[in-house]
Design an enzyme around this catalytic site. Structure first.
Site, PDB file in Angstrom:
ATOM      1  N   ASP A   8       0.737  -1.143   0.068  1.00 54.59           N
ATOM      2  CA  ASP A   8       0.040   0.064   0.034  1.00 54.59           C
ATOM      3  C   ASP A   8       0.910   1.413   0.013  1.00 54.59           C
ATOM      4  O   ASP A   8       2.033   0.959  -0.234  1.00 54.59           O
ATOM      5  CB  ASP A   8      -0.834  -0.154   1.208  1.00 54.59           C
ATOM      6  CG  ASP A   8      -0.349   0.112   2.543  1.00 54.59           C
ATOM      7  OD1 ASP A   8       0.743   0.232   2.641  1.00 54.59           O
ATOM      8  OD2 ASP A   8      -1.085   0.199   3.618  1.00 54.59           O
ATOM      9  N   HIS A   9       0.334   2.454   0.313  1.00 50.71           N
ATOM     10  CA  HIS A   9       1.162   3.474   0.376  1.00 50.71           C
ATOM     11  C   HIS A   9       2.104   3.954   1.091  1.00 50.71           C
ATOM     12  O   HIS A   9       3.165   4.659   0.904  1.00 50.71           O
ATOM     13  CB  HIS A   9      -0.015   4.835   0.411  1.00 50.71           C
ATOM     14  CG  HIS A   9      -0.661   4.743   1.774  1.00 50.71           C
ATOM     15  ND1 HIS A   9      -1.580   3.916   1.759  1.00 50.71           N
ATOM     16  CD2 HIS A   9      -0.376   5.449   2.937  1.00 50.71           C
ATOM     17  CE1 HIS A   9      -2.218   4.077   3.137  1.00 50.71           C
ATOM     18  NE2 HIS A   9      -1.353   4.843   3.705  1.00 50.71           N
ATOM     19  N   CYS A  65       2.969  -3.741   4.068  1.00 52.86           N
ATOM     20  CA  CYS A  65       2.067  -2.523   4.243  1.00 52.86           C
ATOM     21  C   CYS A  65       2.659  -1.737   5.650  1.00 52.86           C
ATOM     22  O   CYS A  65       3.936  -2.062   5.686  1.00 52.86           O
ATOM     23  CB  CYS A  65       0.509  -2.749   4.748  1.00 52.86           C
ATOM     24  SG  CYS A  65       0.435  -3.668   6.178  1.00 52.86           S
ATOM     25  N   GLY A  66       2.176  -0.739   6.481  1.00 52.11           N
ATOM     26  CA  GLY A  66       2.676  -0.246   7.378  1.00 52.11           C
ATOM     27  C   GLY A  66       3.295  -1.079   8.479  1.00 52.11           C
ATOM     28  O   GLY A  66       4.289  -1.226   8.912  1.00 52.11           O
ATOM     29  N   THR A  67       2.367  -2.229   8.864  1.00 56.74           N
ATOM     30  CA  THR A  67       2.853  -3.198   9.924  1.00 56.74           C
ATOM     31  C   THR A  67       3.146  -4.548   9.221  1.00 56.74           C
ATOM     32  O   THR A  67       3.711  -5.326   9.613  1.00 56.74           O
ATOM     33  CB  THR A  67       1.682  -3.499  10.789  1.00 56.74           C
ATOM     34  OG1 THR A  67       0.676  -3.769  10.135  1.00 56.74           O
ATOM     35  CG2 THR A  67       1.478  -1.948  11.744  1.00 56.74           C
ATOM     36  N   GLY A  68       2.473  -4.807   8.039  1.00 57.75           N
ATOM     37  CA  GLY A  68       2.450  -6.151   7.506  1.00 57.75           C
ATOM     38  C   GLY A  68       1.392  -6.827   7.980  1.00 57.75           C
ATOM     39  O   GLY A  68       0.932  -7.955   7.319  1.00 57.75           O
ATOM     40  N   VAL A  69       0.624  -6.524   8.815  1.00 62.33           N
ATOM     41  CA  VAL A  69      -0.496  -7.011   9.150  1.00 62.33           C
ATOM     42  C   VAL A  69      -1.846  -7.006   8.519  1.00 62.33           C
ATOM     43  O   VAL A  69      -2.442  -8.017   8.210  1.00 62.33           O
ATOM     44  CB  VAL A  69      -1.020  -6.642  10.829  1.00 62.33           C
ATOM     45  CG1 VAL A  69      -2.360  -7.219  11.489  1.00 62.33           C
ATOM     46  CG2 VAL A  69       0.408  -6.848  11.696  1.00 62.33           C
ATOM     47  N   GLY A  70      -2.225  -5.858   8.451  1.00 63.49           N
ATOM     48  CA  GLY A  70      -3.578  -5.857   7.433  1.00 63.49           C
ATOM     49  C   GLY A  70      -3.560  -6.557   6.109  1.00 63.49           C
ATOM     50  O   GLY A  70      -4.430  -7.257   5.855  1.00 63.49           O
ATOM     51  N   HIS A  98       8.567 -24.732   8.577  1.00 68.18           N
ATOM     52  CA  HIS A  98       7.380 -25.412   9.149  1.00 68.18           C
ATOM     53  C   HIS A  98       5.922 -25.087   8.724  1.00 68.18           C
ATOM     54  O   HIS A  98       5.336 -26.270   8.850  1.00 68.18           O
ATOM     55  CB  HIS A  98       7.501 -25.049  10.792  1.00 68.18           C
ATOM     56  CG  HIS A  98       8.443 -25.452  11.555  1.00 68.18           C
ATOM     57  ND1 HIS A  98       8.697 -25.488  12.828  1.00 68.18           N
ATOM     58  CD2 HIS A  98       9.615 -26.338  11.015  1.00 68.18           C
ATOM     59  CE1 HIS A  98       9.842 -25.915  13.292  1.00 68.18           C
ATOM     60  NE2 HIS A  98      10.477 -26.569  11.992  1.00 68.18           N
ATOM     61  N   ASN A  99       5.875 -24.001   8.239  1.00 64.37           N
ATOM     62  CA  ASN A  99       4.298 -23.482   7.801  1.00 64.37           C
ATOM     63  C   ASN A  99       4.127 -23.655   6.386  1.00 64.37           C
ATOM     64  O   ASN A  99       3.190 -23.327   5.947  1.00 64.37           O
ATOM     65  CB  ASN A  99       3.928 -22.230   8.545  1.00 64.37           C
ATOM     66  CG  ASN A  99       4.214 -22.084   9.979  1.00 64.37           C
ATOM     67  OD1 ASN A  99       5.056 -21.301  10.199  1.00 64.37           O
ATOM     68  ND2 ASN A  99       3.410 -22.882  10.945  1.00 64.37           N
ATOM     69  N   ARG A 132       5.897 -34.060   9.775  1.00 64.90           N
ATOM     70  CA  ARG A 132       4.997 -33.870  10.929  1.00 64.90           C
ATOM     71  C   ARG A 132       4.259 -32.405  10.752  1.00 64.90           C
ATOM     72  O   ARG A 132       3.166 -32.290  11.061  1.00 64.90           O
ATOM     73  CB  ARG A 132       5.644 -33.507  12.318  1.00 64.90           C
ATOM     74  CG  ARG A 132       6.545 -32.541  12.407  1.00 64.90           C
ATOM     75  CD  ARG A 132       7.369 -32.406  13.613  1.00 64.90           C
ATOM     76  NE  ARG A 132       7.706 -31.340  14.155  1.00 64.90           N
ATOM     77  CZ  ARG A 132       9.076 -30.845  13.742  1.00 64.90           C
ATOM     78  NH1 ARG A 132       9.732 -31.561  12.765  1.00 64.90           N
ATOM     79  NH2 ARG A 132       9.700 -29.615  13.985  1.00 64.90           N
ATOM     80  N   HIS A 133       4.790 -31.560   9.741  1.00 65.42           N
ATOM     81  CA  HIS A 133       3.915 -30.219   9.331  1.00 65.42           C
ATOM     82  C   HIS A 133       3.009 -30.655   8.610  1.00 65.42           C
ATOM     83  O   HIS A 133       1.949 -29.669   8.611  1.00 65.42           O
ATOM     84  CB  HIS A 133       4.995 -29.153   9.011  1.00 65.42           C
ATOM     85  CG  HIS A 133       6.105 -29.017   9.858  1.00 65.42           C
ATOM     86  ND1 HIS A 133       6.219 -28.465  11.130  1.00 65.42           N
ATOM     87  CD2 HIS A 133       7.441 -29.259   9.944  1.00 65.42           C
ATOM     88  CE1 HIS A 133       7.187 -28.506  11.593  1.00 65.42           C
ATOM     89  NE2 HIS A 133       8.074 -29.112  11.094  1.00 65.42           N
TER      90      HIS A 133
HETATM   91  C1  RB5 Z   1      -1.843   2.612   6.516  1.00 65.39           C
HETATM   92  O1  RB5 Z   1      -1.822   3.904   7.355  1.00 65.39           O
HETATM   93  C2  RB5 Z   1      -1.715   1.235   7.473  1.00 65.39           C
HETATM   94  O2  RB5 Z   1      -3.060   1.161   8.346  1.00 65.39           O
HETATM   95  C3  RB5 Z   1      -1.323   0.374   6.786  1.00 65.39           C
HETATM   96  O3  RB5 Z   1      -0.157   0.391   5.967  1.00 65.39           O
HETATM   97  C4  RB5 Z   1      -0.979  -1.164   7.618  1.00 65.39           C
HETATM   98  O4  RB5 Z   1       0.044  -0.914   8.598  1.00 65.39           O
HETATM   99  C5  RB5 Z   1      -2.133  -1.853   8.226  1.00 65.39           C
HETATM  100  O5  RB5 Z   1      -2.286  -3.148   8.434  1.00 65.39           O
END
Ligand code: RB5
Length: 146
Positions: A8-9, A65-70, A98-99, A132-133
């Site tokens: 993303d941005h 992305c910012g955290t990689g989470v979303g 493993h995964n 096992r995985h």
């Molecule tokens: C964008 O501001 C931020 O929310 C996105 O990059 C990401 O971190 C979401 O998980």
């Protein structure tokens, strides 16, 4: 390998650096991410890369992305996807070993570029151990049918 990359941005610059790095390592990179710094929504990029991986158009994916989470949460909604967020090279090795993660994700606001390169390299150099995985991975995907 043929590798899909998406972002993303928040991760335009890091995506460019990682794409360059992957190409230096001899991989073919397909860019599904944005190259625009204007605010955008990460789920669409996670989904695009996830479909490219699930449809076997590429061998694996990299999402930033910012955290990689979303972006990884979005990717994991696609059947057959195992996207793993990593902030260190040991985890990046283990998510393949493993995964058998088929997408690696990380955050441009969490890791610096040197660590991001190490994460990608550790993931690409690792081999899935199977054994096992295998049963556990099957169990993950059985959840998709419930
Ligand atoms: C964008 O501001 C931020 O929310 C996105 O990059 C990401 O971190 C979401 O998980």
């Amino acid at each position: 390998m043929k590798i899909a990359i998406g972002n993303d941005h928040a991760a335009v610059e890091m995506k460019r650096e990682i794409q360059k790095y992957l190409e230096e390592l001899g991989h073919e990179v397909v860019n599904y991410g944005t190259d625009n710094f204007e605010s955008c929504s990460y789920p669409m990029y996670g989904e695009k890369v996830a479909h490219a991986v699930a449809d076997k158009e590429v061998d694996c994916g990299v999402l930033i992305c910012g955290t990689g989470v979303g972006i990884s949460i979005a990717a994991n909604k696609v059947r057959g996807i195992r996207a793993a967020v990593c902030s260190d090279a040991t985890t990046a090795h283990l998510v393949k070993a493993h995964n058998n993660a088929n997408i690696i994700a990380f955050g441009s606001r969490i890791v610096g570029i040197e660590l991001a390169r190490d994460i990608v390299k550790a993931y690409l150099d690792a081999e899935y151990e199977g054994g096992r995985h295998e049963k556990r991975i099957r169990m993950i995907h059985e959840i998709e049918d419930r």
